[in-house]
Each structure stands twice: as C-alpha cells, then as structure tokens.
Design a protein around this motif. Structure first.
Motif, PDB file in Angstrom:
ATOM      1  N   GLY A  35       6.067 101.217  25.665  1.00 44.89           N
ATOM      2  CA  GLY A  35       5.610 101.440  27.028  1.00 44.89           C
ATOM      3  C   GLY A  35       4.664 102.616  27.102  1.00 44.89           C
ATOM      4  N   SER A  36       3.623 102.459  27.929  1.00 41.67           N
ATOM      5  CA  SER A  36       2.630 103.517  28.102  1.00 41.67           C
ATOM      6  C   SER A  36       2.322 103.639  29.595  1.00 41.67           C
ATOM      7  CB  SER A  36       1.380 103.164  27.283  1.00 41.67           C
ATOM      8  OG  SER A  36       0.480 104.233  27.248  1.00 41.67           O
ATOM      9  N   ILE A  37       1.127 104.071  29.934  1.00 41.51           N
ATOM     10  CA  ILE A  37       0.724 104.173  31.340  1.00 41.51           C
ATOM     11  C   ILE A  37       0.029 102.882  31.746  1.00 41.51           C
ATOM     12  CG2 ILE A  37      -0.700 105.436  32.989  1.00 41.51           C
ATOM     13  CD1 ILE A  37      -0.257 107.934  31.279  1.00 41.51           C
ATOM     14  N   ASP A  38       0.582 102.196  32.728  1.00 41.87           N
ATOM     15  CA  ASP A  38       0.073 100.936  33.290  1.00 41.87           C
ATOM     16  C   ASP A  38       0.237  99.729  32.371  1.00 41.87           C
ATOM     17  OD1 ASP A  38      -0.731 101.980  35.742  1.00 41.87           O
ATOM     18  OD2 ASP A  38      -2.692 102.578  34.971  1.00 41.87           O
ATOM     19  N   VAL A  39       0.760  99.912  31.164  1.00 39.95           N
ATOM     20  CA  VAL A  39       0.766  98.799  30.224  1.00 39.95           C
ATOM     21  C   VAL A  39       1.973  98.874  29.302  1.00 39.95           C
ATOM     22  CG1 VAL A  39      -0.637 100.038  28.517  1.00 39.95           C
ATOM     23  CG2 VAL A  39      -0.681  97.536  28.554  1.00 39.95           C
ATOM     24  N   LEU A  40       2.437  97.693  28.853  1.00 41.80           N
ATOM     25  CA  LEU A  40       3.392  97.638  27.749  1.00 41.80           C
ATOM     26  C   LEU A  40       2.804  96.723  26.685  1.00 41.80           C
ATOM     27  CD1 LEU A  40       5.414  94.877  27.358  1.00 41.80           C
ATOM     28  CD2 LEU A  40       6.114  95.605  29.634  1.00 41.80           C
ATOM     29  N   ARG A  41       3.094  97.052  25.443  1.00 43.27           N
ATOM     30  CA  ARG A  41       2.569  96.279  24.316  1.00 43.27           C
ATOM     31  C   ARG A  41       3.705  95.849  23.416  1.00 43.27           C
ATOM     32  NH1 ARG A  41      -1.116 100.541  24.776  1.00 43.27           N
ATOM     33  NH2 ARG A  41      -3.222  99.887  25.365  1.00 43.27           N
ATOM     34  N   VAL A  42       3.513  94.729  22.743  1.00 45.18           N
ATOM     35  CA  VAL A  42       4.462  94.251  21.744  1.00 45.18           C
ATOM     36  C   VAL A  42       3.727  94.174  20.414  1.00 45.18           C
ATOM     37  CG1 VAL A  42       6.019  92.412  21.025  1.00 45.18           C
ATOM     38  CG2 VAL A  42       5.784  92.971  23.454  1.00 45.18           C
ATOM     39  N   PHE A  43       4.298  94.809  19.377  1.00 47.83           N
ATOM     40  CA  PHE A  43       3.696  94.853  18.049  1.00 47.83           C
ATOM     41  C   PHE A  43       4.487  93.970  17.092  1.00 47.83           C
ATOM     42  CE2 PHE A  43       2.875  98.921  20.078  1.00 47.83           C
ATOM     43  CZ  PHE A  43       1.524  99.135  19.830  1.00 47.83           C
ATOM     44  N   ASN A  44       3.762  93.297  16.206  1.00 48.06           N
ATOM     45  CA  ASN A  44       4.384  92.617  15.089  1.00 48.06           C
ATOM     46  C   ASN A  44       4.554  93.629  13.967  1.00 48.06           C
ATOM     47  OD1 ASN A  44       4.464  91.166  12.431  1.00 48.06           O
ATOM     48  ND2 ASN A  44       4.417  89.382  13.771  1.00 48.06           N
ATOM     49  N   VAL A  45       5.783  93.854  13.538  1.00 51.34           N
ATOM     50  CA  VAL A  45       6.047  94.917  12.562  1.00 51.34           C
ATOM     51  C   VAL A  45       5.414  94.599  11.213  1.00 51.34           C
ATOM     52  CG1 VAL A  45       7.869  96.148  11.309  1.00 51.34           C
ATOM     53  CG2 VAL A  45       8.171  95.610  13.724  1.00 51.34           C
ATOM     54  N   CYS A  46       5.418  93.326  10.814  1.00 51.14           N
ATOM     55  CA  CYS A  46       4.872  92.962   9.496  1.00 51.14           C
ATOM     56  C   CYS A  46       3.355  93.158   9.446  1.00 51.14           C
ATOM     57  CB  CYS A  46       5.221  91.514   9.166  1.00 51.14           C
ATOM     58  SG  CYS A  46       6.977  91.249   8.878  1.00 51.14           S
ATOM     59  N   SER A  47       2.659  92.638  10.444  1.00 51.23           N
ATOM     60  CA  SER A  47       1.195  92.733  10.439  1.00 51.23           C
ATOM     61  C   SER A  47       0.687  94.037  11.025  1.00 51.23           C
ATOM     62  CB  SER A  47       0.599  91.561  11.213  1.00 51.23           C
ATOM     63  OG  SER A  47       0.925  91.661  12.598  1.00 51.23           O
ATOM     64  N   GLY A  48       1.499  94.665  11.871  1.00 55.02           N
ATOM     65  CA  GLY A  48       1.074  95.894  12.527  1.00 55.02           C
ATOM     66  C   GLY A  48       0.166  95.662  13.709  1.00 55.02           C
ATOM     67  N   GLN A  49      -0.098  94.395  14.065  1.00 58.52           N
ATOM     68  CA  GLN A  49      -1.031  94.088  15.141  1.00 58.52           C
ATOM     69  C   GLN A  49      -0.319  93.970  16.493  1.00 58.52           C
ATOM     70  OE1 GLN A  49      -4.464  93.904  14.628  1.00 58.52           O
ATOM     71  NE2 GLN A  49      -3.769  94.710  12.649  1.00 58.52           N
ATOM     72  N   THR A  50      -1.092  94.212  17.562  1.00 57.50           N
ATOM     73  CA  THR A  50      -0.604  93.986  18.919  1.00 57.50           C
ATOM     74  C   THR A  50      -0.622  92.489  19.202  1.00 57.50           C
ATOM     75  OG1 THR A  50      -1.507  96.111  19.647  1.00 57.50           O
ATOM     76  CG2 THR A  50      -0.957  94.517  21.353  1.00 57.50           C
ATOM     77  N   VAL A  51       0.527  91.928  19.510  1.00 57.03           N
ATOM     78  CA  VAL A  51       0.602  90.481  19.757  1.00 57.03           C
ATOM     79  C   VAL A  51       0.749  90.159  21.240  1.00 57.03           C
ATOM     80  CG1 VAL A  51       1.469  89.910  17.461  1.00 57.03           C
ATOM     81  CG2 VAL A  51       3.092  90.505  19.265  1.00 57.03           C
ATOM     82  N   GLN A  52       1.009  91.164  22.071  1.00 57.16           N
ATOM     83  CA  GLN A  52       1.069  90.948  23.517  1.00 57.16           C
ATOM     84  C   GLN A  52       0.756  92.252  24.231  1.00 57.16           C
ATOM     85  OE1 GLN A  52       0.492  89.166  26.206  1.00 57.16           O
ATOM     86  NE2 GLN A  52       2.080  87.674  25.591  1.00 57.16           N
ATOM     87  N   ARG A  53      -0.037  92.120  25.283  1.00 57.03           N
ATOM     88  CA  ARG A  53      -0.389  93.279  26.124  1.00 57.03           C
ATOM     89  C   ARG A  53      -0.181  92.860  27.568  1.00 57.03           C
ATOM     90  NH1 ARG A  53      -5.084  95.012  28.784  1.00 57.03           N
ATOM     91  NH2 ARG A  53      -5.346  97.290  28.887  1.00 57.03           N
ATOM     92  N   ILE A  54       0.690  93.578  28.275  1.00 60.41           N
ATOM     93  CA  ILE A  54       1.047  93.215  29.645  1.00 60.41           C
ATOM     94  C   ILE A  54       0.730  94.376  30.574  1.00 60.41           C
ATOM     95  CG2 ILE A  54       2.918  92.535  31.200  1.00 60.41           C
ATOM     96  CD1 ILE A  54       4.382  91.394  28.761  1.00 60.41           C
ATOM     97  N   MET A  55      -0.088  94.119  31.583  1.00 60.93           N
ATOM     98  CA  MET A  55      -0.359  95.118  32.625  1.00 60.93           C
ATOM     99  C   MET A  55       0.791  95.059  33.631  1.00 60.93           C
ATOM    100  SD  MET A  55      -3.153  96.512  31.674  1.00 60.93           S
ATOM    101  CE  MET A  55      -3.532  97.474  33.131  1.00 60.93           C
ATOM    102  N   VAL A  56       1.525  96.153  33.767  1.00 60.11           N
ATOM    103  CA  VAL A  56       2.739  96.120  34.588  1.00 60.11           C
ATOM    104  C   VAL A  56       2.438  96.065  36.084  1.00 60.11           C
ATOM    105  CG1 VAL A  56       4.169  97.255  32.860  1.00 60.11           C
ATOM    106  CG2 VAL A  56       2.921  98.653  34.499  1.00 60.11           C
ATOM    107  N   ASN A  57       1.158  96.250  36.469  1.00 62.28           N
ATOM    108  CA  ASN A  57       0.811  96.218  37.894  1.00 62.28           C
ATOM    109  C   ASN A  57      -0.162  95.101  38.228  1.00 62.28           C
ATOM    110  OD1 ASN A  57       2.327  98.157  39.191  1.00 62.28           O
ATOM    111  ND2 ASN A  57       0.989  99.820  38.564  1.00 62.28           N
TER     112      ASN A  57
END
Length: 686
Positions: free
Chosen positions: A163-185
């Motif tokens: 969780g960050s400011i205005d956004v939450l992200r989901v990372f794939n641990v194996c690849s290290g890449q962001t697989v989902q980015r959700i704007m909470v507002n």
C-alpha cells in the motif's frame, strides 16, 4: 493491618511512550511491542500476559515495524533505514543491516519465516533472506514512485501486496514485476485530497484488505482489480489492521481511539455465501490506535495513549479465568523507583535521566485517613542526565543515599553523593571496573558496602564500594549449569550472607556472598518470577509468580517452608488468583516478622502468615469496605490478606521504618494531560 504513616508521592512525572507497532507470534504465544521511543517489549501470554523482556530504546533508532521470522527471531525496522535483529537473551540489538532504500516504513515476513520484505521511502520493495547469524539482501522488486507504507505476503508466498498513497500494488515474488495496480479512489468523484493506505492484508482467497485515511476498510479482488466491499467505519483515518489465523475475523484501529471487529458471516442461516460484517465497536483508547494484532483468543490494540489493551473474544472463552478479563497495560511490569530508606530518598528512573528526591516530613499526628500538613516539602535534589542516545536500562540508590548507579547499553555509571546541610554535591566515580554490559538490574547491599550487578548469561558481578569514592570488582557469580539468559531480578539478605538471582529462563539461583559460592537452586516453576525478597530475620525467600502464586523458600534449609507447603495444599483465594496485574515488589516489617508487604498496580497488601488463609466462600475485601462492617462481622472476615486499594496506579511501595510507608502513584489523568489533544468527536445531544 496496623496503622502506618504514609508518604503519598505523586510527583513522579513518568509519561510512558505510545505504542507504535505490534507483532504476534501465534506458535510462541508471545507479543512483541515497540513504542514511539524505540523501546521493544515482549509479553508472554501463557505466563498471564507478563512483560517478560524489555529492550530499552535508543534516540537514534526508531521502530516502525516488527516481525517474527525463522521461529523465535525478532526483527525491527524504522526511519533510520536499518533492519535490526534483537537478541532476546541479552536484551539488546544484536546486529543491523542497511536497507539501502532510505527510511523503512513497513516490513513483513513470509509464512515460512525465511524471507523478509521491506517497504522503503524510495518506493522500492526489497527482499532479504533470513540466514543463521543475520539476513542477506536478495533482490529488489519492481520499483515505483511513492513510499511503501504497508506490506503483506499472500499465505502461499507467491505474491506481495503493498500500500502507498492513492494506490495499492500486487507484486509477483518470482518475477519481481507488478502484476496489478489499483487506484483506491477510482470510484470516488472529485477527490481533492490524497488517500493514504495505512494498512494492508492479503488473504488466501485472493482478497486484499486495506484501511485508509478516509476511514474506510475495503476488500479488493486483486486479480480483477475490482472493489468487492467498502465499509466506512470512521470520519477520520483507519490506521491499523490485523487478520486472524483462520481469516474469519479482522480487527482495525482508528485515529479516534476506537477499534472495530469485522467477521466473515453467512448472508443468511445455512447459506454458503458469506460477507464481511462489522460486528463489534470498542472504545478502549483515547488517542490513535497505531497498532493491532489478532490472536486466536483476543483482539489486541496499542495506542498513542501508551495503553496495550487485550480484549478476549468471549465466544472463545470456556470459563472465567485469565483469558476472560479485559486487560489494560500502561505501566512496565518492573520497578522504575528505588528507595534509600535510611536517608528517606527516592530515585526516579526516566528514559534518559534520573531524579533524586528527598521526601517531605510532618510534626503532626492524626486519625486514620487524615491528611497531615507538611513542615518540610519534598525536595528535588539532583537530576542526572545520561549522555548519548541510549536509554537507561536500570538504576538504584543505596540505602544510605550516598551512592547512585545506573547502566545504559554500553556504559555503567557510579556516583558518590554527599550532603552538606541543605546542599548536595555529586561526583562520578572514575575508572569503574569494565563489566559485561549492559547491566539489567542493580542492587546495593543493606549496609551500602557492596553493589550487585546483574549481567548476561546468568552472571552477577559483586563490586565493593570504597571510601571516599571508588569501587573494585570482587567476584562474579555464575550458575553451575550455565544460562544463555540475562539476570533480571536480584534480592540480597539484610545480614549480607545471601543473594538470589532470577534469569530469563525463570531459574532462581541462591549464592553465598561471604564464601562466593553457589548455594542452591530453587525448584523450577512453570511461570515467570515477578518479584522476590529475602526476610531480614529468617532468611526465607518469598517469591511471587506471574500466575499470582506465592512461595516461601528457606535458604538455610534449601527447601520450601511449612507455610509455603500449606499455601499450596490449601490454595489461594480465587479472586487473588484472577488478578491481572503482577506483584512488582515485596518487603517486610521487622516489627511484625509474620507480615509480608507486597503490591501490584492496583492494590497494596499486608499478608499476615499468623492468620488463616481465606477460602473461596470468604470475601477478599478492601480494608475501607471492611471498616464499615460491625465488629462481629469484621471478626468473621478475619484472614491473612489485608488489602488496600486506595493508592492507584501504584508504581512503588516500601517501608521506610516500622511505622512509615512510602507510596508512589501515577494517576492516569496526569499522564493524559501531557499527551497531545485527541481528535474531537461530536457526541449526540451536545
């Protein structure tokens, strides 16, 4: 109970630091707590919620996050940018590693405890491998702009939600890449202020739970990136969130001091469809609830009002007992006050300084309960400031008032105090012996000729105090079988022959000070020792345990006394055993050898061994209640326990002489007046 002249002291200006973060260890039954001043505390729930370990803070080390990993290893991280592992045997920071991402705002361990993920100021999520003897940097995950304020691993360890400011992200641990980015507002129109995601949890079902600065608890489908449910629980921020092991209950804490429980319940009876329902609101705090935890039996919360609140889940409680009581822990389960009886001085310990006070006096006499005017006011004699960022571990003043000692993590200090009329001079003793630091407990002998220093690995150093101001090392006591744990409690006999030492493994060793030999070991017990003292006439050791049991051990005979065996056979009163505050100090009245004086935060008790123990049908009454009964009724209620609850919260009580007591109180309202103002809430009808 007898009549005493009581010095009621309320000028100990202690303000406990607020609770910053919590880490629950479900398999170990322990709770780690970090305060805003960097202090780390360990509570043992199996030992009646006793605060069994304290690692004092450091002004240069903040703690924003705590987590358990690799079994019993505890890690902390903070705005200094370091990841610190704590040595729970030596009660200090064992080692630190730079996170290389600026201030660290969050940290979480995977389910197996083999990896740590940290969220940094620079927007990076970094993985560290937990290895024997430390941690090793593994790799960075996909970096984005904005500090990472909270982290949570998926139970399968394949993904991390951040969780960050205005956004939450989901990372794939194996690849290290962001697989989902959700704007909470994204679904809120005309948002003019940023939304801070303060806390996050990743459930095994794939649902991500967030709490934010808009006062919402939201449930997201991370794969679809869609909002499943949203609950507005507060007009201000929801700061913290924790999920039960079975993932059927959630507890959240808000900036108004309220905590809420959510439960996963069927939509209707017999239905397989379930939804999250806000079921229970609680208002146990007055300020921000910055940290929450969820055990299998209780909801746990910590606030900036310094309170740790443990509220049992009543549906999980089978019978009345320790687990059924609501607990509010504000003060440490150890003494921060020491007393020079002969000189009538009190030494108060704060995080970075000490205060030496002389008690006031009166020439008047009066009736029971009457407040007497003072002919001499209490006097603040000395303030000793500790240099450097380290907090004070322990301190003590000698019975004659001429010596003061204290220890930090890396330094031991001894001072000689001299009194000339109304003036006081203090001089530091140079070239003190180099000891294995830190010292965990200090105890002067009754004749002020020796100083006992509790150290690591179960050892106790004996220092001889020299005139006009010096000391030398005489001997170091060590347990015969060795011990990895530090000594945290000491008790010396009045005749100078015996010393009792308690280490973190709860073993009690008795040493002969005259011969410098190990005398015996008290039989082991299943709970932590909270207080102990040696009787001045009989040399019997009285021990209080965290489950409220009392034992008396004869040091000369190396066995429990007949009275102690009688207590264990008969049993203590159920009301006494159900108390939730540990005994923190024990002393004796030489005028009445059968009297044992002891206290916890909420009561002062004179235990008269010459009287029978009360059975469970008897009323374990407060003395003020007992006085209101007729004489015949009082005689029927006569038993060994004389309890006074007039002085609360009671941080220290001791006998100055056979007719005089000193009681040190710290009213909760006095603490609250020194805290910042809480968020004001509109109340109905005002």
């Amino acid at each position: 109970m007898g009549e005493f002249e009581v010095h009621r002291v309320r000028f100990f200006g202690l303000v406990p630091a607020g609770v910053r973060c919590l880490a629950w260890h479900p398999r170990g039954g322990r709770l780690a707590l970090a305060r805003t001043d960097g202090t780390v505390e360990i509570y043992n729930f199996a030992a009646n919620y006793f605060q069994e370990k304290v690692i004092p803070g450091n002004e240069a080390r903040s703690v924003e996050a705590l987590c358990w990993a690799a079994g019993e290893r505890l890690f902390g991280a903070g705005l200094g940018g370091d990841i610190t592992e704590y040595d729970l045997a030596r009660l200090c920071a064992a080692r630190s590693v730079d996170g290389c991402g600026g201030p660290i705002w969050s940290m979480a361990a995977n389910s197996s405890g083999t990896q740590l993920a940290i969220g940094c100021e620079d927007g990076s999520v970094k993985l560290f491998q937990v290895v024997p003897g430390g941690i090793e940097f593994e790799r960075n995950l996909d970096r984005r702009k904005g500090r990472i304020l909270c982290l949570s691993w998926h139970p399968s360890d394949t993904h991390i939600a951040a969780g960050s400011i205005d956004v939450l992200r989901v990372f794939n641990v194996c690849s290290g890449q962001t697989v989902q980015r959700i704007m909470v507002n994204y679904h809120v129109q005309k948002v003019k202020r940023e939304c801070i995601v303060w806390s996050i949890a990743f459930l095994s079902s794939g649902t991500v739970v967030t709490s934010d600065s808009f006062g919402r608890v939201q449930f997201w489908d991370w794969e679809q990136g869609t909002l499943l449910e949203s609950h507005t629980v507060s007009t201000s921020a929801v700061l913290s969130l924790a999920v039960s092991e079975k993932e059927d209950s959630i507890v959240v804490g808000t900036s108004t001091g309220a905590t809420y429980q959510f439960q996963l319940l069927p939509v209707k009876m017999g239905s397989l469809e379930k939804r999250w329902v806000r079921t229970k609101p609680f208002q146990h705090h007055t300020h921000d609830v910055r940290a929450v935890a969820h055990s299998s039996m209780a909801l746990i919360s910590g606030g900036l009002d310094a309170q740790l609140v443990i509220r049992p889940l009543m549906e999980k409680v089978q019978k009345k007992g320790y687990d059924a009581a609501l607990r509010k822990i504000t003060f440490p389960h150890r003494r921060l006050v020491s007393c020079a009886r002969k000189a009538r001085l009190l030494l108060f310990q704060f995080s970075q300084h000490l205060e030496l006070w002389r008690l006031g006096s009166t020439d008047e006499t009066g009736k029971d309960g009457e407040v007497l005017p003072l002919c001499r006011m209490p006097e603040h004699l000395v303030q000793l400031k500790s240099k450097g960022p380290e907090h004070i571990y322990c301190s003590c003043v000698s019975p004659c008032g001429s010596w003061v000692a204290y220890s930090t993590a890396s330094r031991f200090h001894l001072y000689r105090v001299q009194y000339e009329g109304d003036g006081v001079s203090i001089k530091k003793v140079p070239k003190v012996p180099k000891l294995l630091l830190p010292a965990y407990q200090l105890q002067f002998s009754s004749d002020s000729g020796s100083l006992f220093v509790a150290s690591a690995r179960g050892s106790v150093h004996v220092l001889q105090l020299l005139e006009p101001g010096g000391c030398k090392h005489l001997h170091t006591f060590r347990p015969p079988s060795g011990s990895p744990e530090a000594v945290y409690l000491l008790a010396s006999s009045t005749d100078g022959h015996w010393l009792a030492a308690v280490s973190g493994d709860w073993a009690i060793h008795i040493y002969n000070v005259k011969c410098f030999k190990h005398h015996c070991t008290v039989p082991t017990y299943t709970c932590a020792v909270t207080a102990l003292a040696i009787h001045p006439l009989t040399n019997n050791l009285v021990i209080a345990y965290s489950d409220q049991q009392l034992f008396e051990f004869s040091i000369p005979e190396k066995q429990y006394t007949a009275w102690s065996r009688m207590v264990q056979n008969f049993g203590l009163h159920k009301v006494w055993l159900e108390r939730d505050s540990p005994i923190t100090h024990i002393t004796f009245n030489p005028k009445n050898p059968s009297h044992i004086l002891l206290h916890d935060i909420y009561m002062f008790c004179v235990l008269d061994k010459s009287l029978p123990l009360p059975d469970n049908s008897a009323l374990l009454m407060n003395q003020s209640t007992l006085k209101q009964l007729p004489e015949t009724a009082r005689q029927r209620q006569l038993h060994a326990f004389k309890i006074c609850k007039k002085f609360q919260p009671l941080l220290f009580a001791d006998l100055l002489d056979e007719n005089c007591l000193v009681m040190v109180e710290r009213p909760i309202m006095d603490i609250k007046t020194q805290l910042p103002l809480p968020i004001q809430q509109k109340k109905f009808g005002t």
